[in-house]
Design an enzyme around this catalytic site. Structure first.
Site, short mmCIF file in Angstrom:
data_model
loop_
_atom_site.label_atom_id
_atom_site.label_comp_id
_atom_site.label_asym_id
_atom_site.label_seq_id
_atom_site.Cartn_x
_atom_site.Cartn_y
_atom_site.Cartn_z
N VAL A 99 -136.27 -30.99 9.87
CA VAL A 99 -135.74 -29.97 8.98
C VAL A 99 -136.69 -28.78 8.91
O VAL A 99 -136.27 -27.62 8.97
CB VAL A 99 -135.51 -30.57 7.56
CG1 VAL A 99 -135.09 -29.49 6.59
CG2 VAL A 99 -134.47 -31.68 7.62
N HIS A 104 -145.00 -31.55 12.27
CA HIS A 104 -145.70 -32.35 11.26
C HIS A 104 -145.60 -33.82 11.62
O HIS A 104 -144.56 -34.28 12.11
CB HIS A 104 -145.13 -32.11 9.86
CG HIS A 104 -143.64 -32.13 9.79
ND1 HIS A 104 -142.85 -31.07 10.20
CD2 HIS A 104 -142.78 -33.10 9.38
CE1 HIS A 104 -141.57 -31.38 10.04
NE2 HIS A 104 -141.51 -32.61 9.55
P1 5GP Z 1 -138.64 -33.37 8.67
O1 5GP Z 1 -137.29 -33.90 8.28
O2 5GP Z 1 -138.61 -31.90 9.06
O3 5GP Z 1 -139.34 -34.23 9.70
O4 5GP Z 1 -139.53 -33.52 7.38
C1 5GP Z 1 -139.84 -32.48 6.54
C2 5GP Z 1 -140.52 -33.10 5.33
O5 5GP Z 1 -141.13 -32.06 4.61
C3 5GP Z 1 -139.55 -33.80 4.38
O6 5GP Z 1 -139.98 -35.15 4.20
C4 5GP Z 1 -139.63 -32.98 3.10
O7 5GP Z 1 -139.59 -33.76 1.94
C5 5GP Z 1 -140.97 -32.27 3.24
N1 5GP Z 1 -141.04 -30.94 2.66
C6 5GP Z 1 -140.13 -29.93 2.81
N2 5GP Z 1 -140.56 -28.79 2.19
C7 5GP Z 1 -141.78 -29.12 1.65
C8 5GP Z 1 -142.72 -28.37 0.88
O8 5GP Z 1 -142.54 -27.20 0.57
N3 5GP Z 1 -143.86 -29.02 0.51
C9 5GP Z 1 -144.09 -30.34 0.84
N4 5GP Z 1 -145.24 -30.87 0.42
N5 5GP Z 1 -143.22 -31.06 1.56
C10 5GP Z 1 -142.08 -30.47 1.95
#
Ligand code: 5GP
Ligand code: ZN
Length: 139
Positions: A99, A104
């Site tokens: 997302v 990360h």
């Molecule tokens: P993805 O689905 O992209 O691998 O994971 C993105 C992660 O980032 C999700 O687990 C979401 O909860 C976390 N996340 C999204 N926006 C923020 C933010 O502004 N701060 C923090 N600490 N985590 C975030």
């Protein structure tokens, strides 16, 4: 270091100190902070300071730093939170659940009795595995 940022990226904002985060670990190339919507207590994200969307596009120095930091933070989670095990996970691309378009590593603490992340696995045919091996490696 000259860092490339994207002004619309939430993780770049954290890196620049323009948005808050619960920081756990920092070094010259990486930052680690708690996920705001954790899958488990202590769920932590490890990011490169540079804005790159995809894991597979990272340069070797950044990649090495990212995994060294992830390993250090994994040790911290185990030692300080009494975590028994950790899923170390990268979502590469939207279709894989990515997302935030800034690489990360998820460190997801696991405890005895937790459901495994991979369920419903089926044994593959050897011919299928060989076909795939050739597609991936040959040519
Ligand atoms: P993805 O689905 O992209 O691998 O994971 C993105 C992660 O980032 C999700 O687990 C979401 O909860 C976390 N996340 C999204 N926006 C923020 C933010 O502004 N701060 C923090 N600490 N985590 C975030
Ligand atoms: Zn970014």
């Amino acid at each position: 270091m000259d860092l490339h940022h994207d002004p619309s990226c939430p993780f770049c904002l954290i890196e620049e100190g323009k948005a808050p985060a619960f920081l756990i670990h920092n070094d010259a190339r990486t930052m680690s902070f708690l996920d705001i919507r954790p899958f488990a207590e202590g769920h932590t994200l490890v990011i490169p300071r540079i804005h790159i969307e995809l894991f597979s596009d990272l340069d070797h120095d950044t990649l090495a730093s990212l995994f060294i930091a992830a390993s250090e933070v994994a040790r911290l989670l185990k030692r300080r939170l009494g975590v028994d095990g950790i899923n170390v996970l990268v979502n590469e691309g939207k279709v894989a659940g990515q997302v935030v378009p800034h690489v990360h590593i998820h460190l997801i603490p696991r405890k005895p009795g937790n459901e495994p992340i991979f369920t419903e696995r089926v044994q593959a045919e050897e011919s299928t595995l060989e076909d795939l091996r050739q597609k991936i490696t040959v040519g």
